[in-house]
Design a protein around this motif. Structure first.
Motif, PDB file in Angstrom:
ATOM      1  N   UNK A 232       0.821  -1.216   0.000  1.00 32.27           N
ATOM      2  CA  UNK A 232       0.000   0.000   0.000  1.00 32.27           C
ATOM      3  C   UNK A 232       0.857   1.270   0.000  1.00 32.27           C
ATOM      4  N   UNK A 233       2.005   1.197   0.670  1.00 30.49           N
ATOM      5  CA  UNK A 233       2.799   2.437   0.728  1.00 30.49           C
ATOM      6  C   UNK A 233       3.386   2.815  -0.632  1.00 30.49           C
ATOM      7  N   UNK A 234       3.361   1.872  -1.591  1.00 32.23           N
ATOM      8  CA  UNK A 234       3.750   2.190  -2.948  1.00 32.23           C
ATOM      9  C   UNK A 234       2.849   3.258  -3.545  1.00 32.23           C
ATOM     10  N   UNK A 235       1.555   3.123  -3.310  1.00 30.86           N
ATOM     11  CA  UNK A 235       0.592   4.108  -3.790  1.00 30.86           C
ATOM     12  C   UNK A 235       0.897   5.452  -3.130  1.00 30.86           C
ATOM     13  N   UNK A 236       1.173   5.403  -1.847  1.00 26.59           N
ATOM     14  CA  UNK A 236       1.490   6.641  -1.113  1.00 26.59           C
ATOM     15  C   UNK A 236       2.685   7.362  -1.711  1.00 26.59           C
ATOM     16  N   UNK A 237       3.689   6.585  -2.110  1.00 26.55           N
ATOM     17  CA  UNK A 237       4.882   7.183  -2.703  1.00 26.55           C
ATOM     18  C   UNK A 237       4.518   7.944  -3.979  1.00 26.55           C
ATOM     19  N   UNK A 238       3.710   7.314  -4.828  1.00 29.57           N
ATOM     20  CA  UNK A 238       3.331   7.992  -6.077  1.00 29.57           C
ATOM     21  C   UNK A 238       2.446   9.212  -5.809  1.00 29.57           C
ATOM     22  N   UNK A 239       1.576   9.091  -4.813  1.00 28.60           N
ATOM     23  CA  UNK A 239       0.742  10.233  -4.445  1.00 28.60           C
ATOM     24  C   UNK A 239       1.626  11.405  -4.004  1.00 28.60           C
TER      25      UNK A 239
END
Ligand code: CA
Length: 224
Positions: free
Chosen positions: A187-194
């Motif tokens: 999930x933190x992958x999405x956070x990185x892109x955000x």
């Protein structure tokens, strides 16, 4: 835009067709190499998605014959993982690009867009929200002449946010749509892109904000 899908695994062929149709392409699907060649020879297609291992005639032979007959339709070859030799043979036979199975729909669509663009079609589609515009053909985000390039993943996330303005999009939804169901992306992958996207919005001076709903997802706000 018209696309020809040549794939003998019916489930995969149907899934490809479904994804493309959902994205406003018109699609013809055939399940063996001979039909593939016959359809390709009509020269009606803007792009062709061609499997290599096919009954009756393999994809590389289809491609060679097409090219010999001066059919220049861009061809995206489907290859199995690690078939490096197929890629080399594919390039020799006149393929324009490759997609390794299994793949996710975002990647497929990006490749198809790139190939159809090469034919000189102008893609004018643009999403706008508040003071920003997201350009589909240049993968860029802009505000009054200020613009910034996005990576493929950043683009896909921004596209989902802008296509559903002010709607809360759960993190799972981004992962399903962009990385695929089988993906073990954290999930933190999405956070990185955000966070990359927030920086880019800041760089162009936009007042659009990607809001976080902690533990749930994201939505777009502002920009008036
Ligand atoms: Ca096959």
């Amino acid at each position: 835009m018209k696309i020809l899908v040549v794939e003998d695994e019916e489930a995969l062929a149907d899934a490809l067709s479904e994804i493309l149709k959902r994205n406003k392409y018109s699609v013809d699907t055939v399940y063996d190499g001979e039909d593939g060649l016959a359809y390709a020879m009509t020269d009606l297609y803007d792009c062709m998605i061609l499997d290599i291992m096919l009954p009756k005639m393999n994809g590389l032979d289809v491609l060679r014959i097409m090219r010999k007959k001066h059919i220049s339709t861009p061809v995206l070859l489907l290859t199995a993982k690690s078939e490096v030799e197929d890629k080399i043979n594919g390039l020799d036979s006149g393929a324009d690009d490759f997609l390794t199975k299994p793949f996710i729909s975002g990647e497929l669509l990006a490749r198809v867009r790139a190939l159809t663009r090469r034919k000189g079609e102008v893609v004018t589609d643009e999403f706008t929200f508040g003071d920003v515009a997201l350009n589909k053909s240049t993968f860029s985000l802009s505000k009054e002449g200020q613009f910034v390039k996005l990576s493929l993943k950043e683009y896909q996330i921004m596209e989902m946010l802008m296509a559903n303005p002010k709607q809360l999009i759960p993190k799972e939804r981004f992962i399903e749509k962009i990385w695929g169901y089988e993906s073990d992306v954290e999930y933190n992958n999405v956070e990185v892109y955000i966070s990359f996207l927030r920086k880019k919005l800041h760089v162009i001076g936009s007042s659009v904000i990607i809001k976080t709903v902690r533990g749930v997802g994201y939505f777009l706000e502002g920009g008036e």
